[in-house]
Design an enzyme around this catalytic site. Structure first.
Site, short mmCIF file in Angstrom:
data_model
loop_
_atom_site.label_atom_id
_atom_site.label_comp_id
_atom_site.label_asym_id
_atom_site.label_seq_id
_atom_site.Cartn_x
_atom_site.Cartn_y
_atom_site.Cartn_z
N ARG A 53 -21.26 43.38 -16.07
CA ARG A 53 -22.18 44.07 -16.28
C ARG A 53 -23.18 43.56 -15.89
NH1 ARG A 53 -25.18 47.60 -19.51
NH2 ARG A 53 -26.06 49.41 -17.91
N ILE B 194 -30.85 50.84 -14.50
CA ILE B 194 -29.44 51.01 -14.07
C ILE B 194 -28.53 52.02 -15.76
CG2 ILE B 194 -28.93 48.67 -15.60
CD1 ILE B 194 -25.97 48.03 -14.74
N SER B 195 -27.80 52.47 -15.69
CA SER B 195 -27.03 53.77 -15.64
C SER B 195 -26.54 52.92 -17.30
CB SER B 195 -26.46 54.94 -15.51
OG SER B 195 -27.14 55.47 -15.13
N LYS B 196 -26.50 53.87 -18.53
CA LYS B 196 -25.59 53.32 -19.17
C LYS B 196 -23.91 53.35 -18.83
CE LYS B 196 -25.93 55.83 -23.42
NZ LYS B 196 -26.16 57.09 -24.46
N PHE C 10 -31.31 60.59 -16.01
CA PHE C 10 -31.57 59.96 -14.91
C PHE C 10 -33.13 60.12 -13.99
CE2 PHE C 10 -26.52 60.42 -14.45
CZ PHE C 10 -25.92 59.34 -14.46
#
Length: 214
Positions: free
Chosen positions: A29, A55-57, A206
């Site tokens: 990541r 960038i999502s969890k 989101f």
């Protein structure tokens, strides 16, 4: 080692699907975030990637991929088949999807992020990944239908094009704000020969789904 600890934390938090766990072990990541944020890359937090996007969890990414994978019965070879990803962002989820699928078509509406994702993914030489600069709300009809569709942005309704481009036996996972002041939840749509079946899952947050390109 830090990446391994992140995946172990996610597993303790409920991530069970081996294909998702393996993909998260394989994809670094930190290679997809800005250099100033590398130290936070393996925390379970969303991070800014510029242009008002994130960038999502990792836990949310893992959960969405697990939901996608749970609809596998109609697909062959234990993969996600042909995937349509709405919102390439920095390319991290794209790289994860690439580990689990036969083909990935990923659409990004923001030109600068499209370029960033292409740069991030170039090192992987992923011949089965196609990046598209365009309006994600329109899907990508030339390569439809898709076995799986996943969206990294949420609106009040699912764009008709996504449903039109979902194969029979396919599954769509997307954040959706069902209305009346409710926040976003994860919605799963399964297309059967006789129609669509919708289920709602946990609350998420989101960025808004937008049309057009920028």
């Amino acid at each position: 080692l830090v990446r391994q600890r992140m995946v172990e934390r996610l597993a303790r938090g409920g991530l069970r699907e081996p294909a998702v766990v393996q993909a998260m072990h394989q994809v670094p990541r930190h290679a997809f975030v800005d250099p100033a944020l590398v130290q936070q890359a393996y925390e379970d937090t969303a991070l800014p990637i510029g242009h008002g996007q994130t960038i999502s969890k990792p836990s949310v990414v893992g959960r969405m991929l697990e939901l996608l994978h749970a609809g596998l019965q109609a697909r062959s070879a234990g993969t996600l088949g042909r995937v349509l990803e709405i919102g390439t962002g920095c390319g991290y989820q794209t790289a994860l999807l690439a580990q689990m699928s036969r083909q990935v078509v990923s659409i990004e509406r923001i030109g600068a992020l499209f370029d960033k994702a292409r740069e991030h993914l170039s090192a992987w030489r992923l011949d089965h990944v196609r990046l598209v600069l365009g309006d994600g709300m329109l899907g990508h009809a030339p390569l439809a239908p898709y076995d799986t569709i996943v969206a990294a942005a949420g609106g009040d309704a699912l764009p008709p094009a996504w449903l039109d481009q979902l194969a029979v036996g396919g599954r769509l996972v997307a954040p959706l704000a069902p209305g009346a002041g409710r926040g976003q939840v994860l919605v799963v749509i399964d297309r059967h020969a006789h129609g669509l079946v919708r289920t709602e899952h946990e609350a998420v947050h989101f960025v808004p789904l937008r049309s057009g390109t920028a």
